[in-house]
Design a protein around this motif. Structure first.
Motif, PDB file in Angstrom:
ATOM      1  N   GLY A 233       0.833  -1.199   0.000  1.00  0.00           N
ATOM      2  CA  GLY A 233       0.000   0.000   0.000  1.00  0.00           C
ATOM      3  C   GLY A 233       0.866   1.246   0.000  1.00  0.00           C
ATOM      4  O   GLY A 233       0.619   2.198  -0.753  1.00  0.00           O
ATOM      5  N   VAL A 234       1.894   1.248   0.832  1.00  0.00           N
ATOM      6  CA  VAL A 234       2.837   2.370   0.874  1.00  0.00           C
ATOM      7  C   VAL A 234       3.574   2.478  -0.459  1.00  0.00           C
ATOM      8  O   VAL A 234       3.783   3.579  -0.981  1.00  0.00           O
ATOM      9  CB  VAL A 234       3.846   2.194   2.026  1.00  0.00           C
ATOM     10  CG1 VAL A 234       4.948   3.249   1.951  1.00  0.00           C
ATOM     11  CG2 VAL A 234       3.129   2.276   3.369  1.00  0.00           C
ATOM     12  N   LEU A 235       3.970   1.343  -1.017  1.00  0.00           N
ATOM     13  CA  LEU A 235       4.668   1.350  -2.306  1.00  0.00           C
ATOM     14  C   LEU A 235       3.774   1.932  -3.398  1.00  0.00           C
ATOM     15  O   LEU A 235       4.230   2.731  -4.223  1.00  0.00           O
ATOM     16  CB  LEU A 235       5.090  -0.068  -2.675  1.00  0.00           C
ATOM     17  CG  LEU A 235       5.757  -0.238  -4.061  1.00  0.00           C
ATOM     18  CD1 LEU A 235       6.990   0.646  -4.168  1.00  0.00           C
ATOM     19  CD2 LEU A 235       6.123  -1.698  -4.292  1.00  0.00           C
TER      20      LEU A 235
ATOM     21  N   SER B 285      -6.461   0.220   0.395  1.00  0.00           N
ATOM     22  CA  SER B 285      -6.899   1.578   0.072  1.00  0.00           C
ATOM     23  C   SER B 285      -6.922   2.446   1.319  1.00  0.00           C
ATOM     24  O   SER B 285      -6.527   3.620   1.279  1.00  0.00           O
ATOM     25  CB  SER B 285      -8.290   1.542  -0.565  1.00  0.00           C
ATOM     26  OG  SER B 285      -8.262   0.853  -1.796  1.00  0.00           O
ATOM     27  N   ALA B 286      -7.366   1.889   2.431  1.00  0.00           N
ATOM     28  CA  ALA B 286      -7.401   2.635   3.689  1.00  0.00           C
ATOM     29  C   ALA B 286      -5.984   3.000   4.122  1.00  0.00           C
ATOM     30  O   ALA B 286      -5.742   4.120   4.601  1.00  0.00           O
ATOM     31  CB  ALA B 286      -8.090   1.804   4.769  1.00  0.00           C
ATOM     32  N   ILE B 287      -5.053   2.079   3.934  1.00  0.00           N
ATOM     33  CA  ILE B 287      -3.656   2.337   4.288  1.00  0.00           C
ATOM     34  C   ILE B 287      -3.083   3.445   3.416  1.00  0.00           C
ATOM     35  O   ILE B 287      -2.416   4.366   3.903  1.00  0.00           O
ATOM     36  CB  ILE B 287      -2.823   1.049   4.129  1.00  0.00           C
ATOM     37  CG1 ILE B 287      -3.260   0.015   5.168  1.00  0.00           C
ATOM     38  CG2 ILE B 287      -1.326   1.354   4.277  1.00  0.00           C
ATOM     39  CD1 ILE B 287      -2.647  -1.349   4.968  1.00  0.00           C
ATOM     40  N   VAL B 288      -3.343   3.368   2.118  1.00  0.00           N
ATOM     41  CA  VAL B 288      -2.869   4.395   1.188  1.00  0.00           C
ATOM     42  C   VAL B 288      -3.447   5.755   1.566  1.00  0.00           C
ATOM     43  O   VAL B 288      -2.747   6.770   1.561  1.00  0.00           O
ATOM     44  CB  VAL B 288      -3.264   4.046  -0.266  1.00  0.00           C
ATOM     45  CG1 VAL B 288      -2.910   5.197  -1.205  1.00  0.00           C
ATOM     46  CG2 VAL B 288      -2.556   2.778  -0.721  1.00  0.00           C
ATOM     47  N   ALA B 289      -4.726   5.792   1.915  1.00  0.00           N
ATOM     48  CA  ALA B 289      -5.390   7.042   2.277  1.00  0.00           C
ATOM     49  C   ALA B 289      -4.779   7.661   3.532  1.00  0.00           C
ATOM     50  O   ALA B 289      -4.575   8.884   3.603  1.00  0.00           O
ATOM     51  CB  ALA B 289      -6.883   6.798   2.484  1.00  0.00           C
ATOM     52  N   VAL B 290      -4.488   6.829   4.520  1.00  0.00           N
ATOM     53  CA  VAL B 290      -3.882   7.328   5.754  1.00  0.00           C
ATOM     54  C   VAL B 290      -2.506   7.925   5.475  1.00  0.00           C
ATOM     55  O   VAL B 290      -2.172   9.014   5.960  1.00  0.00           O
ATOM     56  CB  VAL B 290      -3.767   6.195   6.802  1.00  0.00           C
ATOM     57  CG1 VAL B 290      -2.916   6.650   7.982  1.00  0.00           C
ATOM     58  CG2 VAL B 290      -5.155   5.789   7.290  1.00  0.00           C
ATOM     59  N   VAL B 291      -1.706   7.232   4.684  1.00  0.00           N
ATOM     60  CA  VAL B 291      -0.371   7.728   4.339  1.00  0.00           C
ATOM     61  C   VAL B 291      -0.483   9.052   3.584  1.00  0.00           C
ATOM     62  O   VAL B 291       0.251  10.007   3.866  1.00  0.00           O
ATOM     63  CB  VAL B 291       0.391   6.699   3.475  1.00  0.00           C
ATOM     64  CG1 VAL B 291       1.725   7.277   2.989  1.00  0.00           C
ATOM     65  CG2 VAL B 291       0.650   5.427   4.277  1.00  0.00           C
TER      66      VAL B 291
END
Length: 211
Positions: free
Chosen positions: A8-10, A61-67
């Motif tokens: 997700g970060v990548l 998607s939630a992880i990407v959004a938080v980042v």
């Protein structure tokens, strides 16, 4: 969850690097999602193959959004990312239903939602959008250029590219998966990390303004 967090970060880093490069020109910034999906599709298809469970895309998607939110992206962008994860789940399916074509379509839906989320701030903020850009350290001319692009005919070109390019990027990913994708992903991760560090040194203000 660890796999989803890492990739997700990548996935976010891929789009951020393209945003920093294309964001140097207001007429190119809104093609960020289309161009980013050409590489991001590789990450997406890797996750689709490695974590074929229901809810994987929504969680990622939630992880990407938080980042994205933590790094200063205007709130409509993360909302679009999270919103895109939900229909992406429905389109992709799970288990034996998760075919390559469905995963490609899911990525296209997700990328479109991401794009719509970011550009929607222009309509929500109205005339205040240019001031938001100025407050972020950019010029009023640049902010107005972003607005004019969305209100012009090229916005439809960017929209079409954002719908088509994820299929291309995902297709590339599906082919690479058959030939040492794990090693490729590690190499592209290292490249993007180094590229991101290089770009941050010279374009910190640009990143803050766009995200």
């Amino acid at each position: 969850y660890i796999t989803l967090a890492i990739f997700g970060v990548l996935l976010f880093l891929v789009f951020m690097v393209f945003a920093m490069v294309l964001g140097m020109n207001a007429n190119l910034f809104w093609f960020t999602h289309a161009c980013g999906s050409l590489i991001g599709g590789i990450v997406w298809m890797y996750v689709a193959a490695k974590v074929p469970k229901r809810g994987a895309f929504a969680i990622m998607s939630a992880i990407v959004a938080v980042v994205a939110l933590l790094l200063g992206m205007l709130w409509t962008g993360p909302v679009g990312i999270v919103a895109g994860g939900l229909p992406a789940e429905l389109v992709a399916g799970a288990g034996s239903k998760r075919t390559t074509l469905r995963c490609l379509a899911a990525f296209a839906v997700w990328t479109l939602c991401f794009w719509v989320g970011q550009e929607s701030m222009i309509f929500l903020a109205g005339d205040a959008y240019v001031q938001i850009v100025v407050d972020s350290g950019m010029s009023a001319e640049y902010g107005q250029g972003l607005v004019d692009f969305i209100h012009g005919p090229l916005a439809l070109v960017a929209l079409a590219a954002t719908a088509v390019c994820p299929f291309v990027g995902g297709w590339i990913g599906s082919k690479l998966f058959k030939k040492h994708l794990t090693r490729f992903v590690k190499n592209i991760t290292l490249f993007l990390f180094k590229k991101q560090l290089f770009l941050r040194k010279g374009h910190v203000q640009l990143q803050e303004a766009k995200w």
